[in-house]
Design an enzyme around this catalytic site. Structure first.
Site, PDB file in Angstrom:
ATOM      1  N   GLN A  47     -10.218  -0.608  50.544  1.00  0.00           N
ATOM      2  CA  GLN A  47     -11.408  -0.298  51.320  1.00  0.00           C
ATOM      3  C   GLN A  47     -12.605   0.015  50.650  1.00  0.00           C
ATOM      4  O   GLN A  47     -13.717  -0.528  51.236  1.00  0.00           O
ATOM      5  CB  GLN A  47     -11.069   1.279  52.214  1.00  0.00           C
ATOM      6  CG  GLN A  47     -12.228   1.714  52.918  1.00  0.00           C
ATOM      7  CD  GLN A  47     -12.236   3.109  53.640  1.00  0.00           C
ATOM      8  OE1 GLN A  47     -13.201   3.535  54.375  1.00  0.00           O
ATOM      9  NE2 GLN A  47     -10.916   3.545  53.891  1.00  0.00           N
ATOM     10  N   GLU A 102      -8.462   7.180  48.420  1.00  0.00           N
ATOM     11  CA  GLU A 102      -9.595   7.797  49.193  1.00  0.00           C
ATOM     12  C   GLU A 102      -9.227   9.495  49.001  1.00  0.00           C
ATOM     13  O   GLU A 102     -10.186   9.926  48.476  1.00  0.00           O
ATOM     14  CB  GLU A 102      -9.676   7.765  50.830  1.00  0.00           C
ATOM     15  CG  GLU A 102     -10.291   8.580  51.634  1.00  0.00           C
ATOM     16  CD  GLU A 102     -11.778   8.515  51.413  1.00  0.00           C
ATOM     17  OE1 GLU A 102     -12.373   7.508  51.474  1.00  0.00           O
ATOM     18  OE2 GLU A 102     -12.589   9.343  51.342  1.00  0.00           O
ATOM     19  N   ASP A 161     -13.985   5.999  49.537  1.00  0.00           N
ATOM     20  CA  ASP A 161     -13.730   4.609  49.560  1.00  0.00           C
ATOM     21  C   ASP A 161     -15.091   4.167  50.064  1.00  0.00           C
ATOM     22  O   ASP A 161     -15.948   3.238  49.479  1.00  0.00           O
ATOM     23  CB  ASP A 161     -12.924   4.156  50.729  1.00  0.00           C
ATOM     24  CG  ASP A 161     -11.671   4.235  50.009  1.00  0.00           C
ATOM     25  OD1 ASP A 161     -11.620   4.144  48.701  1.00  0.00           O
ATOM     26  OD2 ASP A 161     -10.434   4.320  50.630  1.00  0.00           O
ATOM     27  N   GLY A 206     -27.233  23.891  54.558  1.00  0.00           N
ATOM     28  CA  GLY A 206     -28.693  23.968  54.176  1.00  0.00           C
ATOM     29  C   GLY A 206     -29.175  25.419  54.601  1.00  0.00           C
ATOM     30  O   GLY A 206     -28.431  26.499  54.656  1.00  0.00           O
ATOM     31  N   GLY A 207     -30.395  25.366  54.342  1.00  0.00           N
ATOM     32  CA  GLY A 207     -31.338  26.713  54.327  1.00  0.00           C
ATOM     33  C   GLY A 207     -31.476  27.210  55.808  1.00  0.00           C
ATOM     34  O   GLY A 207     -31.937  28.310  56.239  1.00  0.00           O
TER      35      GLY A 207
HETATM   36  N1  CAO Z   1      -3.467 -13.597  42.124  1.00  0.00           N
HETATM   37  C1  CAO Z   1      -2.664 -12.974  41.192  1.00  0.00           C
HETATM   38  N2  CAO Z   1      -2.632 -11.804  41.224  1.00  0.00           N
HETATM   39  C2  CAO Z   1      -3.526 -10.929  41.930  1.00  0.00           C
HETATM   40  C3  CAO Z   1      -4.297 -11.489  42.860  1.00  0.00           C
HETATM   41  C4  CAO Z   1      -4.367 -12.860  43.058  1.00  0.00           C
HETATM   42  N3  CAO Z   1      -5.208 -13.453  43.827  1.00  0.00           N
HETATM   43  N4  CAO Z   1      -5.219 -10.424  43.248  1.00  0.00           N
HETATM   44  C5  CAO Z   1      -4.667  -9.151  42.587  1.00  0.00           C
HETATM   45  N5  CAO Z   1      -3.540  -9.641  41.731  1.00  0.00           N
HETATM   46  C6  CAO Z   1      -2.853  -8.608  41.088  1.00  0.00           C
HETATM   47  C7  CAO Z   1      -3.549  -7.955  39.842  1.00  0.00           C
HETATM   48  O1  CAO Z   1      -3.838  -8.857  38.987  1.00  0.00           O
HETATM   49  C8  CAO Z   1      -2.561  -6.791  39.609  1.00  0.00           C
HETATM   50  O2  CAO Z   1      -1.624  -7.394  38.741  1.00  0.00           O
HETATM   51  P1  CAO Z   1      -1.273  -6.620  37.331  1.00  0.00           P
HETATM   52  O3  CAO Z   1      -1.112  -5.207  37.643  1.00  0.00           O
HETATM   53  O4  CAO Z   1       0.157  -7.077  37.019  1.00  0.00           O
HETATM   54  O5  CAO Z   1      -2.547  -6.803  36.255  1.00  0.00           O
HETATM   55  C9  CAO Z   1      -1.889  -6.606  40.758  1.00  0.00           C
HETATM   56  O6  CAO Z   1      -2.084  -7.741  41.966  1.00  0.00           O
HETATM   57  C10 CAO Z   1      -2.073  -5.451  41.870  1.00  0.00           C
HETATM   58  O7  CAO Z   1      -3.572  -4.930  41.712  1.00  0.00           O
HETATM   59  P2  CAO Z   1      -3.741  -3.415  41.785  1.00  0.00           P
HETATM   60  O8  CAO Z   1      -3.107  -2.828  40.686  1.00  0.00           O
HETATM   61  O9  CAO Z   1      -5.146  -3.171  41.843  1.00  0.00           O
HETATM   62  O10 CAO Z   1      -3.263  -3.103  43.160  1.00  0.00           O
HETATM   63  P3  CAO Z   1      -2.330  -1.692  43.688  1.00  0.00           P
HETATM   64  O11 CAO Z   1      -1.978  -2.075  45.170  1.00  0.00           O
HETATM   65  O12 CAO Z   1      -1.230  -1.575  42.596  1.00  0.00           O
HETATM   66  O13 CAO Z   1      -3.328  -0.560  43.463  1.00  0.00           O
HETATM   67  C11 CAO Z   1      -5.278   0.629  44.318  1.00  0.00           C
HETATM   68  C12 CAO Z   1      -4.253  -0.357  44.609  1.00  0.00           C
HETATM   69  C13 CAO Z   1      -6.209   0.735  45.136  1.00  0.00           C
HETATM   70  C14 CAO Z   1      -4.567   2.209  43.926  1.00  0.00           C
HETATM   71  C15 CAO Z   1      -5.980   0.212  42.532  1.00  0.00           C
HETATM   72  O14 CAO Z   1      -6.425  -1.014  43.035  1.00  0.00           O
HETATM   73  C16 CAO Z   1      -6.960   0.996  42.312  1.00  0.00           C
HETATM   74  O15 CAO Z   1      -6.863   2.042  41.809  1.00  0.00           O
HETATM   75  N6  CAO Z   1      -8.318   0.529  42.316  1.00  0.00           N
HETATM   76  C17 CAO Z   1      -9.370   1.174  41.937  1.00  0.00           C
HETATM   77  C18 CAO Z   1      -9.747   2.411  42.934  1.00  0.00           C
HETATM   78  C19 CAO Z   1     -10.152   1.966  44.318  1.00  0.00           C
HETATM   79  O16 CAO Z   1     -10.904   1.012  44.598  1.00  0.00           O
HETATM   80  N7  CAO Z   1      -9.443   2.785  45.053  1.00  0.00           N
HETATM   81  C20 CAO Z   1      -9.762   2.439  46.597  1.00  0.00           C
HETATM   82  C21 CAO Z   1      -8.562   1.924  47.290  1.00  0.00           C
HETATM   83  S1  CAO Z   1      -8.965   2.261  49.071  1.00  0.00           S
HETATM   84  O17 CAO Z   1      -8.305   3.704  49.345  1.00  0.00           O
END
Ligand code: CAO
Length: 425
Positions: free
Chosen positions: A17, A139, A168, A247-248
């Site tokens: 998001q 979030e 988000d 607020g106030g």
């Molecule tokens: N091709 C190949 N690999 C891909 C890819 C693509 N097109 N797109 C993503 N990937 C891979 C990444 O390289 C990553 O791999 P590695 O861990 O091996 O390096 C993997 O997908 C997972 O990415 P991620 O760790 O970001 O995803 P997740 O689902 O495990 O975590 C989230 C999700 C949101 C917790 C994490 O991305 C995060 O903390 N983001 C920053 C904070 C944020 O934006 N949070 C808001 C999310 S909305 O509530």
């Protein structure tokens, strides 16, 4: 009419998001947003909270309007080549992967700058530099770590998260501002820069009045909080304030006619100092206009519970819309508690383009929230979200200028997977 961000190309490496809200805003302003997704899977939200089997979820469609989708395996060597070509071609790379993920794909800031010195690299992470910088964040974690949860809810209840996605969507909004600011700066310097926005920081920015109250506590009780009127002592941290106004001008949520069976038969009522006299007349307490215990905002602070109880005796006799009509005639600030059902049917919101009906090839018609920011010379039109990889060929051909033979070769390498076909347009 031309679009404000026409000609700006965004390499959209966002998911879930926070990042997608940012790039959706940029797309609404006219940027060409190229969403890069993993072949076969795509943004995880496509399959989350699905209401119709095998159809992109509303979670996805409502966050990814006006974008194009290319599938690309960033870990496949040929996929990496295509990704670097996109880096060279685009103005902004936006990402919200977990900390370290972008670098593990080989996309470090140093290499990006080397490949394209004009590139702006915009990132959302949960936390900024410090002890939590490596943490994954969603979030509600941001709402808790940013000071929102500890200050939301009722004093005698547990901390509460709010329905507004301030972690988000709030951070996406902050990031979008950072990106257009960096684009403006680039017109002077010719160079890109890094734009970072941590979700904790974004939430805290939206909770700044609560940090204000934290410091006010050093100088005495917070007199506009209900607990002051109730004689409940303050602790050493900003407390939860229920529905007290931050607020106030003191305000509360009050029951309206029908509250016994309608969970949203309530009105937010603000006792603004400037309209105290009409308030007294309307609720049948004309004596409060001159009584020294009620006549000034300062004198009223210890009596707020009594005052709002008396006002509520009046609001309970009217439905929320009728009460609002009566109060608006005297410029008394108030607002109905609107359900999502009421908002979805709101004529004005539909007319202004804030609530929009969109048609989708596999889902059919659905409602979404359009661009809340209205530009007079560059209005936004909401177009449907892309299917997974729908624009892969088009982007390879038109944006990256690969020949048909090269596209066939990239496809054969497994770098782009199988493209989803549109069932009906
Ligand atoms: N091709 C190949 N690999 C891909 C890819 C693509 N097109 N797109 C993503 N990937 C891979 C990444 O390289 C990553 O791999 P590695 O861990 O091996 O390096 C993997 O997908 C997972 O990415 P991620 O760790 O970001 O995803 P997740 O689902 O495990 O975590 C989230 C999700 C949101 C917790 C994490 O991305 C995060 O903390 N983001 C920053 C904070 C944020 O934006 N949070 C808001 C999310 S909305 O509530």
């Amino acid at each position: 009419m031309s679009k404000a961000l026409e000609g700006v190309k965004i390499l959209d490496f966002t998911h879930v998001q926070s990042g997608p809200t940012c790039t959706q805003l940029l797309a609404w302003f006219g940027a060409d947003v190229i969403k890069v997704e993993r072949p076969g899977a795509g943004d995880a939200t496509r399959g989350q909270l699905q209401d119709v089997p095998d159809v992109d979820s509303l979670y996805f469609t409502m966050l990814n309007h006006n974008k194009r989708s290319i599938t690309l395996d960033s870990k496949n060597p040929r996929g990496k080549d295509v990704l670097w070509r996109l880096v060279k071609e685009c103005d902004v790379l936006v990402e919200n992967f977990a900390p370290g993920a972008l670098a593990r794909m080989g996309l470090t800031w140093e290499k990006i700058q080397e490949a394209n010195p004009r590139m702006i690299l915009a990132s959302v992470k949960g936390f900024g530099p410090g002890r939590y910088e490596d943490c994954k964040v969603y979030e509600n974690v941001a709402q808790c770590a940013g000071g929102s949860a500890s200050t939301t809810g009722f004093r005698d209840g547990i901390p509460m998260v709010t329905g507004a996605q301030i972690g988000d969507s709030g951070t996406g909004l902050h990031l979008a501002l950072g990106i257009v600011t960096a684009l403006f700066h680039r017109t002077q310097t010719g160079l890109g820069q890094k734009v970072d926005c941590a979700m904790q920081d974004g939430v805290l920015n939206l909770c700044r009045v609560k940090l204000r109250d934290q410091q006010r506590l050093d100088h005495g009780p917070l007199k506009e909080y209900s607990q002051f009127g109730e004689g409940v002592p303050f602790g050493d941290a900003t407390p939860r304030a229920g529905n007290d106004s931050g607020g106030g001008q003191p305000g509360r949520i009050l029951k309206c006619k029908g509250w016994e069976h309608d969970p949203n038969a309530y009105l937010y009522f603000i006792t603004q100092g400037a309209v105290w006299e009409p308030i007294c007349d309307i609720i049948g307490e004309p004596g409060w206009k001159t009584d020294p215990a009620y006549a000034t905002p300062k004198a009223r602070l210890p009596h707020l519970n009594e005052i709002f109880t008396r006002i509520e005796a009046w609001t309970m006799k009217h439905d929320k819309f009728a009460a609002m009509d009566i109060l608006n005639a005297y410029d008394i600030p108030c607002g109905p508690i609107l359900s999502m059902k009421e908002i979805a049917a709101d004529e004005s919101l539909r007319k202004s383009g804030t609530i929009v009906e969109v048609d989708h090839p596999t889902r059919g018609k659905y409602l979404t929230v359009g661009n809340p920011i209205k530009l007079s010379a560059s209005p936004s039109e909401v177009t449907r979200s892309p299917l997974l990889g729908e624009h892969t060929d088009e982007i390879l051909r038109d944006v990256l200028r690969y020949t048909e033979d090269e596209i066939a070769e990239i496809s054969g390498s497994g770098a782009i997977g199988t493209v989803q076909k549109i069932a009906a347009e």
